[in-house]
Design an enzyme around this catalytic site. Structure first.
Site, PDB file in Angstrom:
ATOM      1  N   GLY A 225       0.761  -1.242   0.000  1.00  0.00           N
ATOM      2  CA  GLY A 225       0.000   0.000   0.000  1.00  0.00           C
ATOM      3  C   GLY A 225       0.789   1.289   0.000  1.00  0.00           C
ATOM      4  O   GLY A 225       0.224   2.358  -0.236  1.00  0.00           O
ATOM      5  N   PRO A 260       4.696  -4.987  -0.651  1.00  0.00           N
ATOM      6  CA  PRO A 260       4.617  -3.817  -1.521  1.00  0.00           C
ATOM      7  C   PRO A 260       4.648  -4.208  -2.990  1.00  0.00           C
ATOM      8  O   PRO A 260       5.350  -5.140  -3.381  1.00  0.00           O
ATOM      9  CB  PRO A 260       5.891  -3.043  -1.164  1.00  0.00           C
ATOM     10  CG  PRO A 260       6.842  -4.100  -0.713  1.00  0.00           C
ATOM     11  CD  PRO A 260       6.045  -5.221  -0.127  1.00  0.00           C
ATOM     12  N   GLY A 261       3.870  -3.507  -3.775  1.00  0.00           N
ATOM     13  CA  GLY A 261       3.935  -3.694  -5.215  1.00  0.00           C
ATOM     14  C   GLY A 261       4.385  -2.381  -5.828  1.00  0.00           C
ATOM     15  O   GLY A 261       5.528  -2.197  -6.259  1.00  0.00           O
ATOM     16  N   ARG A 262       3.475  -1.410  -5.795  1.00  0.00           N
ATOM     17  CA  ARG A 262       3.709  -0.110  -6.408  1.00  0.00           C
ATOM     18  C   ARG A 262       5.003   0.549  -5.919  1.00  0.00           C
ATOM     19  O   ARG A 262       5.753   1.105  -6.708  1.00  0.00           O
ATOM     20  CB  ARG A 262       2.521   0.793  -6.058  1.00  0.00           C
ATOM     21  CG  ARG A 262       2.441   2.049  -6.870  1.00  0.00           C
ATOM     22  CD  ARG A 262       1.339   2.962  -6.330  1.00  0.00           C
ATOM     23  NE  ARG A 262       0.106   2.321  -5.986  1.00  0.00           N
ATOM     24  CZ  ARG A 262      -0.984   2.280  -6.778  1.00  0.00           C
ATOM     25  NH1 ARG A 262      -0.956   2.859  -7.937  1.00  0.00           N
ATOM     26  NH2 ARG A 262      -2.091   1.682  -6.366  1.00  0.00           N
ATOM     27  N   ARG A 298      -4.959   3.247 -16.254  1.00  0.00           N
ATOM     28  CA  ARG A 298      -5.171   3.951 -14.980  1.00  0.00           C
ATOM     29  C   ARG A 298      -5.878   5.306 -15.120  1.00  0.00           C
ATOM     30  O   ARG A 298      -6.796   5.589 -14.360  1.00  0.00           O
ATOM     31  CB  ARG A 298      -3.859   4.085 -14.197  1.00  0.00           C
ATOM     32  CG  ARG A 298      -3.184   2.738 -13.902  1.00  0.00           C
ATOM     33  CD  ARG A 298      -2.073   2.814 -12.873  1.00  0.00           C
ATOM     34  NE  ARG A 298      -2.571   3.061 -11.549  1.00  0.00           N
ATOM     35  CZ  ARG A 298      -2.574   4.222 -10.937  1.00  0.00           C
ATOM     36  NH1 ARG A 298      -2.040   5.273 -11.518  1.00  0.00           N
ATOM     37  NH2 ARG A 298      -3.075   4.357  -9.734  1.00  0.00           N
ATOM     38  N   TYR A 302      -9.347   5.120 -13.165  1.00  0.00           N
ATOM     39  CA  TYR A 302      -9.393   5.778 -11.849  1.00  0.00           C
ATOM     40  C   TYR A 302      -9.278   7.296 -11.944  1.00  0.00           C
ATOM     41  O   TYR A 302      -9.225   7.967 -10.918  1.00  0.00           O
ATOM     42  CB  TYR A 302      -8.227   5.323 -10.965  1.00  0.00           C
ATOM     43  CG  TYR A 302      -7.983   3.841 -10.878  1.00  0.00           C
ATOM     44  CD1 TYR A 302      -8.873   3.014 -10.209  1.00  0.00           C
ATOM     45  CD2 TYR A 302      -6.840   3.274 -11.435  1.00  0.00           C
ATOM     46  CE1 TYR A 302      -8.635   1.652 -10.106  1.00  0.00           C
ATOM     47  CE2 TYR A 302      -6.589   1.912 -11.336  1.00  0.00           C
ATOM     48  CZ  TYR A 302      -7.491   1.108 -10.674  1.00  0.00           C
ATOM     49  OH  TYR A 302      -7.248  -0.225 -10.574  1.00  0.00           O
ATOM     50  N   CYS A 327     -11.671   3.262 -29.637  1.00  0.00           N
ATOM     51  CA  CYS A 327     -12.964   3.938 -29.846  1.00  0.00           C
ATOM     52  C   CYS A 327     -13.762   4.067 -28.560  1.00  0.00           C
ATOM     53  O   CYS A 327     -14.804   3.434 -28.390  1.00  0.00           O
ATOM     54  CB  CYS A 327     -13.756   3.183 -30.900  1.00  0.00           C
ATOM     55  SG  CYS A 327     -13.792   1.430 -30.568  1.00  0.00           S
ATOM     56  N   GLU A 328     -13.249   4.858 -27.627  1.00  0.00           N
ATOM     57  CA  GLU A 328     -13.940   5.151 -26.366  1.00  0.00           C
ATOM     58  C   GLU A 328     -13.532   6.559 -25.978  1.00  0.00           C
ATOM     59  O   GLU A 328     -12.345   6.911 -26.085  1.00  0.00           O
ATOM     60  CB  GLU A 328     -13.438   4.237 -25.235  1.00  0.00           C
ATOM     61  CG  GLU A 328     -13.587   2.778 -25.461  1.00  0.00           C
ATOM     62  CD  GLU A 328     -14.668   2.138 -24.597  1.00  0.00           C
ATOM     63  OE1 GLU A 328     -15.301   2.830 -23.793  1.00  0.00           O
ATOM     64  OE2 GLU A 328     -14.863   0.939 -24.776  1.00  0.00           O
ATOM     65  N   TYR A 356       0.866  -1.669 -12.127  1.00  0.00           N
ATOM     66  CA  TYR A 356      -0.535  -1.690 -12.548  1.00  0.00           C
ATOM     67  C   TYR A 356      -0.735  -1.015 -13.901  1.00  0.00           C
ATOM     68  O   TYR A 356      -1.761  -0.395 -14.137  1.00  0.00           O
ATOM     69  CB  TYR A 356      -1.435  -1.043 -11.475  1.00  0.00           C
ATOM     70  CG  TYR A 356      -1.245  -1.657 -10.110  1.00  0.00           C
ATOM     71  CD1 TYR A 356      -1.652  -2.960  -9.860  1.00  0.00           C
ATOM     72  CD2 TYR A 356      -0.618  -0.958  -9.083  1.00  0.00           C
ATOM     73  CE1 TYR A 356      -1.454  -3.551  -8.622  1.00  0.00           C
ATOM     74  CE2 TYR A 356      -0.413  -1.537  -7.842  1.00  0.00           C
ATOM     75  CZ  TYR A 356      -0.839  -2.828  -7.619  1.00  0.00           C
ATOM     76  OH  TYR A 356      -0.640  -3.412  -6.393  1.00  0.00           O
TER      77      TYR A 356
HETATM   78  N1  LLP Z   1      -1.357  -6.953  -0.761  1.00  0.00           N
HETATM   79  C1  LLP Z   1      -2.668  -7.057  -1.076  1.00  0.00           C
HETATM   80  C2  LLP Z   1      -3.490  -7.995  -0.335  1.00  0.00           C
HETATM   81  C3  LLP Z   1      -3.202  -6.276  -2.114  1.00  0.00           C
HETATM   82  O1  LLP Z   1      -4.496  -6.378  -2.404  1.00  0.00           O
HETATM   83  C4  LLP Z   1      -2.367  -5.385  -2.817  1.00  0.00           C
HETATM   84  C5  LLP Z   1      -2.901  -4.568  -3.904  1.00  0.00           C
HETATM   85  C6  LLP Z   1      -1.006  -5.306  -2.461  1.00  0.00           C
HETATM   86  C7  LLP Z   1      -0.545  -6.102  -1.420  1.00  0.00           C
HETATM   87  C8  LLP Z   1      -0.043  -4.400  -3.133  1.00  0.00           C
HETATM   88  O2  LLP Z   1      -0.420  -3.073  -2.972  1.00  0.00           O
HETATM   89  P1  LLP Z   1       0.584  -1.901  -3.382  1.00  0.00           P
HETATM   90  O3  LLP Z   1       1.787  -1.982  -2.481  1.00  0.00           O
HETATM   91  O4  LLP Z   1       0.940  -2.086  -4.785  1.00  0.00           O
HETATM   92  O5  LLP Z   1      -0.214  -0.665  -3.147  1.00  0.00           O
HETATM   93  N2  LLP Z   1      -4.863  -1.345  -9.869  1.00  0.00           N
HETATM   94  C9  LLP Z   1      -4.785  -0.359  -8.816  1.00  0.00           C
HETATM   95  C10 LLP Z   1      -4.136  -0.922  -7.575  1.00  0.00           C
HETATM   96  C11 LLP Z   1      -4.826  -2.147  -7.035  1.00  0.00           C
HETATM   97  C12 LLP Z   1      -4.139  -2.679  -5.818  1.00  0.00           C
HETATM   98  C13 LLP Z   1      -4.702  -4.008  -5.440  1.00  0.00           C
HETATM   99  N3  LLP Z   1      -4.099  -4.630  -4.293  1.00  0.00           N
HETATM  100  C14 LLP Z   1      -4.043   0.864  -9.350  1.00  0.00           C
HETATM  101  O6  LLP Z   1      -3.690   0.888 -10.513  1.00  0.00           O
HETATM  102  O7  LLP Z   1      -3.844   1.812  -8.615  1.00  0.00           O
END
Ligand code: LLP
Length: 401
Positions: A225, A260-262, A298, A302, A327-328, A356
């Site tokens: 997150g 963490p992902g993002r 994105r 969003y 075409c949107e 993402y």
């Molecule tokens: N753990 C869980 C259980 C999650 O659901 C997620 C993201 C993460 C970790 C990783 O979160 P991060 O560190 O990346 O914030 N598509 C959306 C984001 C969806 C996130 C879903 N869950 C976007 O483009 O902003």
């Protein structure tokens, strides 16, 4: 400095570029912040699931947080050890559960009582013990975009404290479940620390009350997150993040897991697109590019902001929308942005496109997914080739009557 011009020519556009050195720095910064305690960073594969990205993080020591068996398989392929893989997600199919148990991953994260019973049944069928954690929904408002907010009771994720406690007792009494972890994740692109700290406090209290019941949680999973910079956000520093979590754990002897992902990959990525032409509809100026919402959704989905840079030396700027060929009307990357005058062939760089972006791309309008390139130590290499028309029809053509 990345030579976008040269890379655009070499690999063509649209194109994703990822700076692997940047990913390394981000991983090391986060790991360092948690140094005072045992920790494992499980990269959230959904952010960018390219095998080479996963492998790069695995080589640094990361594990993986996966939300489908496909992601689990990617993690294994990229060389992540089974004891560093966790499998989360609000709904899992029986085959997925069985495969995860067979592969002996670190833990399966449960999101409902029904799922607990399902995992128990599958473990029994296999004659194995499934290590599990339970996702607790702390009912805290994370103050982010509603689509990526997950820690409120009104969201579909996790179970409340009382249900979690009941589930832990059930798991402890089962011969086929081993409750080793606890988990929370309240949302994505978080820029405020307090909701995370509060959630951690609530979940740590639950760990303490479980201890009294002789249920000893070993892995304290704080989810992902951490927000990144798209525009002018004030961000949580990894140090403050770690300290806030430490403060809630006090004497608890747990390994901190973080997903963490993002944070790890978002700012490493660039989406490179080429101007096809400009057009003026009345007062409105449109810059039409070769990338589209199917490549990077994105902004359309969003209303997200991504910084944009036009690579030319024009000195004239005026307001414009950057739009793609799909075409949107929702097919845009930016709206009413002050933008340099462009001509056909000019490159536009869309920033913070490492998370993402490719993973949410589609083949809408029979557009092949674009190529992905890694840049590391000044060298570039292809990590996913551009999809061809043949790729797109491959699974249909034999059924054409
Ligand atoms: N753990 C869980 C259980 C999650 O659901 C997620 C993201 C993460 C970790 C990783 O979160 P991060 O560190 O990346 O914030 N598509 C959306 C984001 C969806 C996130 C879903 N869950 C976007 O483009 O902003």
């Amino acid at each position: 400095m990345i030579n976008f011009q040269a890379l655009g020519e070499k690999y063509n556009t649209p194109l994703y570029l990822y700076d692997f050195n940047h990913i390394t720095t981000r991983y090391n910064t986060l790991k360092e912040a948690f140094r005072a305690k045992k920790s494992l960073i499980c990269y959230a594969v959904k952010a960018n699931s390219n095998l080479s990205v996963i492998k790069h993080l695995a080589d640094l020591g990361a594990g993986c947080d996966c939300v489908s068996i496909g992601e689990v398989r990617r993690a294994f392929l990229a060389g992540v050890a089974n004891y560093k893989i966790i499998f989360s997600g609000v709904g899992k199919r029986d085959e997925e559960i069985k495969e995860a148990i067979k592969k002996d991953i670190l833990m399966i994260n449960l999101e409902s009582e029904a799922e607990l019973l399902r995992v128990e049944a599958k473990a029994k069928e296999l004659g194995k013990v499934a290590r599990i954690s339970i996702r607790v929904n702390p009912n805290i408002d994370p103050k982010t975009h509603p689509y990526i907010s997950t820690g409120l009771n009104s969201n579909k994720f996790g179970v409340d404290i009382d249900d979690a406690k009941r589930m832990y007792i059930k798991a402890k009494n089962s011969s086929f479940l081993d409750p080793v972890g606890i988990h929370f994740h309240i949302g994505s692109q978080l820029t405020e620390l307090e909701p995370i700290r509060e959630s951690s406090e609530i979940v740590a209290d639950l760990v303490r009350s479980l201890k009294v019941l002789d249920i000893n949680i070993k892995f304290f999973d704080i989810g992902g997150g951490l927000g990144i910079k798209y525009k002018d956000e004030t961000l949580i520093t990894p140090y403050d993040y770690a300290q806030a979590i430490f403060g809630t754990l006090q004497s608890l002897d747990v390994t901190i897991l973080c997903e963490p992902g993002r944070f790890l990959v978002g700012e490493s990525g660039y989406f490179l697109t080429k101007v096809l032409y400009e057009k003026q509809n009345g007062d409105k100026r449109f810059v039409i590019v070769d990338g589209a919402m199917n490549d990077l959704i994105r902004p359309a989905l969003y209303g997200s902001f991504h910084e944009v840079e036009v690579l030319n030396d024009s000195e004239n700027e005026s307001l414009a929308d950057i739009v793609g060929p799909v075409c949107e009307s929702g097919d845009f990357f930016a709206k009413n942005l002050s933008l340099k005058e462009t001509k056909t062939g000019d490159l536009i760089v869309i920033k913070a496109a490492g998370a993402y972006c490719f993973t949410m791309s589609s083949n809408y309008n029979t557009r092949g997914k674009v190529a992905e390139v890694a840049i590391e130590d000044g060298k570039d290499r292809l990590i996913r080739r551009r999809e061809s028309f043949e790729d797109l029809i491959e699974l249909e053509k034999e059924y054409l009557k």
